[in-house]
Design a protein around this motif. Structure first.
Motif, PDB file in Angstrom:
ATOM      1  N   ASN A  94     -51.731 -13.868 -54.395  1.00 24.07           N
ATOM      2  CA  ASN A  94     -50.552 -13.955 -53.539  1.00 24.07           C
ATOM      3  C   ASN A  94     -50.221 -15.367 -53.080  1.00 24.07           C
ATOM      4  OD1 ASN A  94     -49.456 -11.070 -52.630  1.00 24.07           O
ATOM      5  ND2 ASN A  94     -51.661 -10.911 -52.933  1.00 24.07           N
ATOM      6  N   ILE A  95     -50.953 -16.360 -53.543  1.00 28.01           N
ATOM      7  CA  ILE A  95     -50.693 -17.732 -53.097  1.00 28.01           C
ATOM      8  C   ILE A  95     -49.669 -18.385 -54.019  1.00 28.01           C
ATOM      9  CG2 ILE A  95     -51.669 -20.016 -52.716  1.00 28.01           C
ATOM     10  CD1 ILE A  95     -54.331 -18.685 -52.095  1.00 28.01           C
ATOM     11  N   ASP A 308     -41.504  -8.013 -58.664  1.00 27.77           N
ATOM     12  CA  ASP A 308     -41.815  -9.321 -59.236  1.00 27.77           C
ATOM     13  C   ASP A 308     -42.579 -10.148 -58.210  1.00 27.77           C
ATOM     14  OD1 ASP A 308     -40.779  -9.367 -61.861  1.00 27.77           O
ATOM     15  OD2 ASP A 308     -38.746  -9.554 -61.061  1.00 27.77           O
ATOM     16  N   ARG A 309     -43.182 -11.220 -58.680  1.00 30.72           N
ATOM     17  CA  ARG A 309     -43.854 -12.131 -57.761  1.00 30.72           C
ATOM     18  C   ARG A 309     -42.858 -12.741 -56.778  1.00 30.72           C
ATOM     19  NH1 ARG A 309     -49.009 -13.378 -58.883  1.00 30.72           N
ATOM     20  NH2 ARG A 309     -48.868 -15.154 -57.461  1.00 30.72           N
ATOM     21  N   ALA A 397     -42.466  -0.939 -66.522  1.00 29.33           N
ATOM     22  CA  ALA A 397     -43.381  -0.217 -67.409  1.00 29.33           C
ATOM     23  C   ALA A 397     -44.241  -1.166 -68.228  1.00 29.33           C
ATOM     24  CB  ALA A 397     -42.590   0.706 -68.330  1.00 29.33           C
ATOM     25  N   CYS A 398     -43.716  -2.367 -68.568  1.00 27.13           N
ATOM     26  CA  CYS A 398     -44.513  -3.327 -69.340  1.00 27.13           C
ATOM     27  C   CYS A 398     -45.697  -3.827 -68.530  1.00 27.13           C
ATOM     28  CB  CYS A 398     -43.629  -4.490 -69.790  1.00 27.13           C
ATOM     29  SG  CYS A 398     -44.492  -5.713 -70.816  1.00 27.13           S
ATOM     30  N   ASP A 399     -45.510  -4.009 -67.215  1.00 32.60           N
ATOM     31  CA  ASP A 399     -46.637  -4.408 -66.366  1.00 32.60           C
ATOM     32  C   ASP A 399     -47.702  -3.315 -66.332  1.00 32.60           C
ATOM     33  OD1 ASP A 399     -45.581  -6.935 -65.528  1.00 32.60           O
ATOM     34  OD2 ASP A 399     -44.225  -5.871 -64.186  1.00 32.60           O
ATOM     35  N   LEU A 400     -47.277  -2.067 -66.304  1.00 28.62           N
ATOM     36  CA  LEU A 400     -48.232  -0.957 -66.290  1.00 28.62           C
ATOM     37  C   LEU A 400     -48.978  -0.845 -67.606  1.00 28.62           C
ATOM     38  CD1 LEU A 400     -46.213   1.802 -64.416  1.00 28.62           C
ATOM     39  CD2 LEU A 400     -48.455   0.951 -63.762  1.00 28.62           C
ATOM     40  N   GLU A 401     -48.317  -1.175 -68.695  1.00 24.85           N
ATOM     41  CA  GLU A 401     -48.927  -1.004 -70.019  1.00 24.85           C
ATOM     42  C   GLU A 401     -49.798  -2.177 -70.440  1.00 24.85           C
ATOM     43  OE1 GLU A 401     -49.000   1.656 -71.810  1.00 24.85           O
ATOM     44  OE2 GLU A 401     -47.713   2.752 -70.425  1.00 24.85           O
ATOM     45  N   ALA A 402     -49.490  -3.394 -69.974  1.00 21.83           N
ATOM     46  CA  ALA A 402     -50.179  -4.552 -70.553  1.00 21.83           C
ATOM     47  C   ALA A 402     -50.474  -5.661 -69.557  1.00 21.83           C
ATOM     48  CB  ALA A 402     -49.351  -5.123 -71.714  1.00 21.83           C
ATOM     49  N   LEU A 408     -53.186 -14.726 -62.677  1.00 21.32           N
ATOM     50  CA  LEU A 408     -52.586 -15.357 -61.512  1.00 21.32           C
ATOM     51  C   LEU A 408     -51.070 -15.462 -61.616  1.00 21.32           C
ATOM     52  CD1 LEU A 408     -55.208 -18.183 -60.876  1.00 21.32           C
ATOM     53  CD2 LEU A 408     -55.158 -15.851 -59.986  1.00 21.32           C
ATOM     54  N   ASP A 409     -50.506 -15.192 -62.796  1.00 18.78           N
ATOM     55  CA  ASP A 409     -49.056 -15.196 -62.968  1.00 18.78           C
ATOM     56  C   ASP A 409     -48.511 -13.788 -63.178  1.00 18.78           C
ATOM     57  OD1 ASP A 409     -48.612 -18.093 -62.935  1.00 18.78           O
ATOM     58  OD2 ASP A 409     -49.793 -18.085 -64.768  1.00 18.78           O
ATOM     59  N   GLY A 410     -49.361 -12.778 -63.042  1.00 15.23           N
ATOM     60  CA  GLY A 410     -48.935 -11.396 -63.185  1.00 15.23           C
ATOM     61  C   GLY A 410     -48.615 -10.783 -61.828  1.00 15.23           C
ATOM     62  N   VAL A 411     -48.490  -9.451 -61.814  1.00 13.57           N
ATOM     63  CA  VAL A 411     -48.158  -8.753 -60.566  1.00 13.57           C
ATOM     64  C   VAL A 411     -49.319  -7.891 -60.090  1.00 13.57           C
ATOM     65  CG1 VAL A 411     -45.676  -8.817 -60.957  1.00 13.57           C
ATOM     66  CG2 VAL A 411     -47.006  -6.878 -61.824  1.00 13.57           C
ATOM     67  N   GLY A 412     -50.532  -8.170 -60.574  1.00 15.34           N
ATOM     68  CA  GLY A 412     -51.727  -7.529 -60.049  1.00 15.34           C
ATOM     69  C   GLY A 412     -52.177  -6.297 -60.804  1.00 15.34           C
TER      70      GLY A 412
END
Length: 783
Positions: A94-95, A308-309, A397-402, A408-412
């Motif tokens: 989150n930084i 999104d971040r 859905a792409c974040d959930l799949e991959a 550190l640049d993703g959404v966790g």
């Protein structure tokens, strides 16, 4: 708090809503301020050592103060080791890159050698090698946090009595033993950081009255409230004076600073500035001037979009107001994120950043989260207006799949490599990238899926594009492809560039990316030419361990469990492998299977335990665990199994890219030990083993091929051609049809058939096997 799971997370990560007066904690309209993040920990009730009287209250009061000053606070109380890791990972996720970061710790801390360690509440030292798995190393914590922010302040109220007196512990690669000591030692801090200690080096800090604040935290709280807008470096001399007086000279706080710019806990605003010419106190009963902004009904803005971040709200707010935003001031803070204002060069005029949690995609039960906040907006023209913003954000859905772990640049949200669903995920992420080509993480995540699907050229292109756009984990993935020995570069066209690969890893290390820390650390500790390089490798692996990276736990476990070396220390190695096992890591399972099978921990062999570990690893997708089970069957270490089942396990290993699965499968067939299998079946497996990267397995497989009759080798080549989509008779006779099929299969993957294949049966078979692996490449992400 975990925003996508119904149950509360084990660690309290709280972002409370406040209504802020126009005062020390409020930015003036038009003032751009750095995002402000705080990590606050209070460890008081210890399980194995004496409790502390005030640590929780100290931390709670500091957290409340920082929230008043509009920090987004991640706080945790009475944290065990894994909870400490989780809080640290969540905070790091989150930084923002330009944030001001505060880290506050109240609890037990000790010095071992010249290094300082923070103690989780479950800390215990049953072994001299428990330091990395029972503590958090202070300088590593600070380096990790400082790598993400613009400036960093650490406040440490933790030098109470030493809870582990009269013991010696190992904390470095050489296993040198050091006594634990009270107090903290001063260490070199990252640039633009300040570390504030509650007392001088090696001294003990006072705890204060039970249920009250410690003298140090009490001084920090009072001085910060008295002068919240002063440069922090001007406040610490005042804090030191107050603590020295309160403790009658027994405690002298200390600081170590590399700050190169002012650091303010709060921003001064025009309406918060006191009038030095007047001491008059306003009469609350007197007539007040009406405030047209406060009295007007807020403009309501509803925004629904992707999680999104950073979520830009400029367009939505401007559309509702009918004109662009001139300036903005936060009035009511969001509960589940932070708002950045008035920074058109970087973030925009109004940008919301939701809190991000490190959560397995398989545990997500609700894809949406909501939040709200209120701002005062000064439009391009006309009077200021209150704007109430309601948000509804949904995970893509792409974040959930991959999504990748610790990205550190993703959404966790993440999936481990063995959890990727390629059939479902590939079209989802392809569509996401086509819809939103500027979302860099989608490009990296599509590359993950493509690599798992053995589409290496496409994965390489996406990793390179994402890395060029600054995605840190993509740089690690690109580094792997540039330097791995598991690719056929003539087929993929991916260049071999070890120098660039190393440079990319160093970039990741500078940003404290756990995967870069692991890969470079592993390389240096295994292959370092000097003692300095090997020690640096160990340090990088230990840093990854403290972020919960199981790969590094396994690497260090295996290192210290390698017999016939000067670093065979079974007790030390087992501490790392047990930590990996607790995190349900398939590589830890496989390593513990070897330990049980060979008694590497000094205990008698335990075949049942070994089989259980290997089966758990295999079920999770481990590439070499199946061959380990096959070997146990053939050695008679598993009852009720036969060679047919052993071959099935070997074949599964070969399919996953384990050359020994093919080499050993060919051997047992060649000996006539597998009913229904003949020399051609042995040749197929041996040829495939030759096509993989394990030189030992390839050598053994070549020996098997040389022992087989030409007719069997020819039949094997025809069998492989049918596997890759050609239709030829399996009769051992090589004529124009078979040779034409080999040419066609090779051409499909840009290969030329070597001239030796015209007359040499083995050369023909190896060419067919090469085509097979081009069609069914090994998953690099599982090795």
């Amino acid at each position: 708090m975990n925003r996508f799971r119904g149950a509360a997370a084990a660690v309290a990560l709280i972002g409370l809503t406040h209504i802020f007066p126009a005062g020390a904690g409020a930015e003036a309209p038009g003032t751009a301020a750095h995002p402000k993040i705080a990590i606050v920990i209070g460890n008081q009730d210890y399980e194995n050592v004496a409790d502390l009287g005030n640590a929780r209250k100290d931390a709670e009061d500091i957290a409340a103060l920082l929230r008043e000053f509009r920090f987004n606070v991640f706080d945790g109380f009475d944290l065990e080791k894994r909870e400490f890791e989780e809080l640290l990972r969540t905070a790091v996720l989150n930084i923002p890159q330009n944030a001001d970061v505060v880290f506050y710790y109240a609890g037990h801390g000790i010095q071992i050698g010249r290094r300082n360690y923070l103690l989780p509440v479950d800390a215990k030292f049953e072994s001299i090698y428990d330091v990395p798995l029972e503590t958090m190393t202070l300088d590593r914590v600070i380096d990790t946090l400082a790598a993400r922010g613009a400036a960093h302040l650490a406040i440490l109220d933790s030098c109470r009595d030493n809870p582990f007196e009269n013991i010696r512990l190992a904390a470095d690669l050489d296993a040198n033993l050091f006594e634990t000591r009270v107090g903290f030692d001063v260490f070199r801090t990252p640039i633009n950081s300040i570390v504030a200690y509650s007392t001088s080096p090696g001294a003990t800090a006072m705890d204060g009255e039970i249920g009250q604040n410690s003298p140090y935290t009490s001084a920090v709280l009072s001085i910060a409230r008295e002068a919240p807008t002063e440069n922090i470096q001007q406040l610490f001399p005042l804090i030191r004076e107050r603590v020295h007086t309160a403790t009658e000279g027994r405690q002298v706080p200390w600081e170590s600073s590399t700050l190169v710019r002012p650091f303010h806990l709060a921003q001064l605003t025009p309406d918060a500035t006191p009038d030095p010419a007047s001491d008059a106190t306003p009469d609350p009963a007197s007539d007040a001037t009406p405030d047209p902004v406060a009295d007007a009904a807020p403009v309501a803005v509803s925004y629904a979009g992707r999680f999104d971040r950073a979520v830009s709200l400029d367009a939505a707010i401007a559309a509702e107001l009918g004109q662009p935003i001139g300036a903005a001031r936060l009035v009511e803070a969001p509960a589940n994120g932070v708002v950045a204002l008035n920074d058109p060069e970087r973030d925009g005029m109004v940008t919301y950043a939701p809190e991000i949690a490190d959560i397995r995609a398989l545990d997500v039960t609700d894809r949406s989260m909501s939040d709200r906040f209120t701002i005062e907006v000064t439009p391009g023209s006309g009077p200021s207006r209150l704007v109430s913003v309601a948000l509804e954000l949904t995970l893509d859905a792409c974040d959930l799949e991959a999504g990748d772990t610790l990205d550190l640049d993703g959404v966790g949200v993440f999936r481990l490599p063995n959890e990727l669903d390629l059939r479902r995920g590939l079209p989802i992420c392809e569509a996401a990238l086509q819809r939103d080509p500027d979302v860099v993480r989608f490009r990296y995540q599509l590359g993950r899926l493509q690599q798992a699907a053995r589409q290496f050229d496409a994965a390489y292109d996406n990793f390179r594009a994402a890395a060029d756009a600054g995605h840190m984990r993509a740089k690690h993935a690109l580094s792997v492809l540039l330097d791995t020995d598991r690719l056929d570069r003539d087929v993929t066209g991916i260049p071999h560039d070890p120098e660039l690969a190393l440079a990319l890893l160093e970039e990741g290390v500078a940003q404290q990316d756990p995967y870069a820390l692991h890969r470079l650390g592993k390389r240096l500790m295994r292959e370092g030419e000097t003692e300095t390089e090997r020690k640096r490798g160990f340090e990088l692996l230990e840093r990854a361990v403290e972020l919960g990276h199981t790969f590094s736990m396994n690497e260090l476990g295996v290192y210290f469990l390698t017999r016939d070396t000067d670093h065979y220390i079974p007790e030390r190695g087992m501490r790392y492998l047990r930590a990996s096992e607790l995190r349900e890591d398939i590589y830890g399972y496989n390593n513990l299977g070897f330990v049980a099978l060979h008694g590497l921990d000094g205990n008698p062999t335990d075949y049942d335990r070994a089989l259980g570990y290997f089966q758990a690893a295999s079920e999770g997708g481990h590439p070499t665990a199946p061959a380990n089970i096959a070997r146990m069957i053939l050695r008679g270490q598993v009852g009720g199994r036969d060679t047919v089942e052993a071959l099935r396990w070997y074949d599964l290993a070969l399919e996953r890219g384990d050359g020994w699965g093919g080499a050993n499968g060919a051997i047992i067939i060649g000996k006539g030990d597998v009913p229904g299998r003949g020399p051609a079946d042995a040749a197929v497996r041996a040829a495939k083993a030759v096509g993989l990267t394990d030189e030992g397995a390839a050598k053994k497989a070549r020996e098997t091929l040389q022992s087989l009759p030409a007719e069997a080798v020819n039949r094997a080549m025809q069998m492989v051609l049918n596997e890759v989509g050609q239709t030829v008779a399996v009769d051992g006779q090589i004529g124009p049809a078979t040779l034409g099929a080999l040419e066609a299969a090779s051409a499909e993957y840009g290969m030329q058939v070597p001239s030796a294949a015209r007359s040499d049966p083995t050369a023909r078979l190896l060419q067919a096997a090469r085509v097979y692996w081009a069609m069914n490449p090994v998953r690099l992400d599982l090795f």
